[in-house]
Design a protein around this motif. Structure first.
Motif, PDB file in Angstrom:
ATOM      1  N   LEU A  33       0.837  -1.199   0.000  1.00 28.78           N
ATOM      2  CA  LEU A  33       0.000   0.000   0.000  1.00 28.78           C
ATOM      3  C   LEU A  33       0.875   1.253   0.000  1.00 28.78           C
ATOM      4  N   ARG A  34       1.905   1.249   0.822  1.00 27.36           N
ATOM      5  CA  ARG A  34       2.797   2.411   0.935  1.00 27.36           C
ATOM      6  C   ARG A  34       3.512   2.684  -0.398  1.00 27.36           C
ATOM      7  N   ASP A  35       4.040   1.635  -1.032  1.00 30.92           N
ATOM      8  CA  ASP A  35       4.732   1.817  -2.310  1.00 30.92           C
ATOM      9  C   ASP A  35       3.793   2.390  -3.362  1.00 30.92           C
ATOM     10  N   PHE A  36       2.605   1.807  -3.444  1.00 28.43           N
ATOM     11  CA  PHE A  36       1.629   2.251  -4.439  1.00 28.43           C
ATOM     12  C   PHE A  36       1.249   3.703  -4.184  1.00 28.43           C
ATOM     13  N   ALA A  37       0.964   4.013  -2.933  1.00 27.80           N
ATOM     14  CA  ALA A  37       0.549   5.377  -2.585  1.00 27.80           C
ATOM     15  C   ALA A  37       1.659   6.382  -2.878  1.00 27.80           C
ATOM     16  N   VAL A  44      -1.540   6.565   1.947  1.00 28.73           N
ATOM     17  CA  VAL A  44      -1.877   5.148   2.120  1.00 28.73           C
ATOM     18  C   VAL A  44      -3.376   5.014   2.390  1.00 28.73           C
ATOM     19  N   GLN A  45      -3.928   5.952   3.171  1.00 25.18           N
ATOM     20  CA  GLN A  45      -5.349   5.913   3.505  1.00 25.18           C
ATOM     21  C   GLN A  45      -6.212   6.043   2.249  1.00 25.18           C
ATOM     22  N   ALA A  46      -5.780   6.850   1.282  1.00 23.58           N
ATOM     23  CA  ALA A  46      -6.546   7.014   0.039  1.00 23.58           C
ATOM     24  C   ALA A  46      -6.588   5.700  -0.733  1.00 23.58           C
ATOM     25  N   VAL A  47      -5.446   5.049  -0.884  1.00 25.85           N
ATOM     26  CA  VAL A  47      -5.406   3.778  -1.622  1.00 25.85           C
ATOM     27  C   VAL A  47      -6.232   2.722  -0.891  1.00 25.85           C
ATOM     28  N   ALA A  48      -6.110   2.672   0.428  1.00 24.59           N
ATOM     29  CA  ALA A  48      -6.894   1.709   1.210  1.00 24.59           C
ATOM     30  C   ALA A  48      -8.391   1.967   1.027  1.00 24.59           C
ATOM     31  N   ALA A  49      -8.777   3.225   0.987  1.00 26.55           N
ATOM     32  CA  ALA A  49     -10.191   3.566   0.783  1.00 26.55           C
ATOM     33  C   ALA A  49     -10.655   3.131  -0.605  1.00 26.55           C
TER      34      ALA A  49
END
Length: 81
Positions: A33-37, A44-49
């Motif tokens: 998640l961190r790498d993608f974000a 990270v919160q945006a990608v998780a959402a």
């Protein structure tokens, strides 16, 4: 400010993978998640959402759909070889 037409937004939303597929595509690309974000320029919160069913804002929607399609195509090609 650039406005996205309703037609364009509808087409992008139609192409946006199901949340479970979004997560699977990212994981298959071996991205945390961190790498993608970080690479995408969001939290990270945006990608998780987004992976939880949220929809990216119009600012990110086209890029997110395109990136997921690219990663998915790359994985499919890699699986076929």
């Amino acid at each position: 400010m650039n406005q996205m037409s309703p037609h364009t937004k509808a087409e992008l939303l139609h192409r946006l993978p199901h949340p479970d597929q979004r997560r699977a595509i990212r994981r298959a690309a071996k991205l945390t998640l961190r790498d993608f974000a970080t690479d995408f320029g969001v939290t990270v919160q945006a990608v998780a959402a987004w992976e939880g069913g949220g929809t990216p804002s119009p600012l990110y929607l086209a890029r997110y759909v395109s990136l997921l399609e690219s990663l998915s195509t790359y994985q499919t090609i890699g699986d076929a070889s």
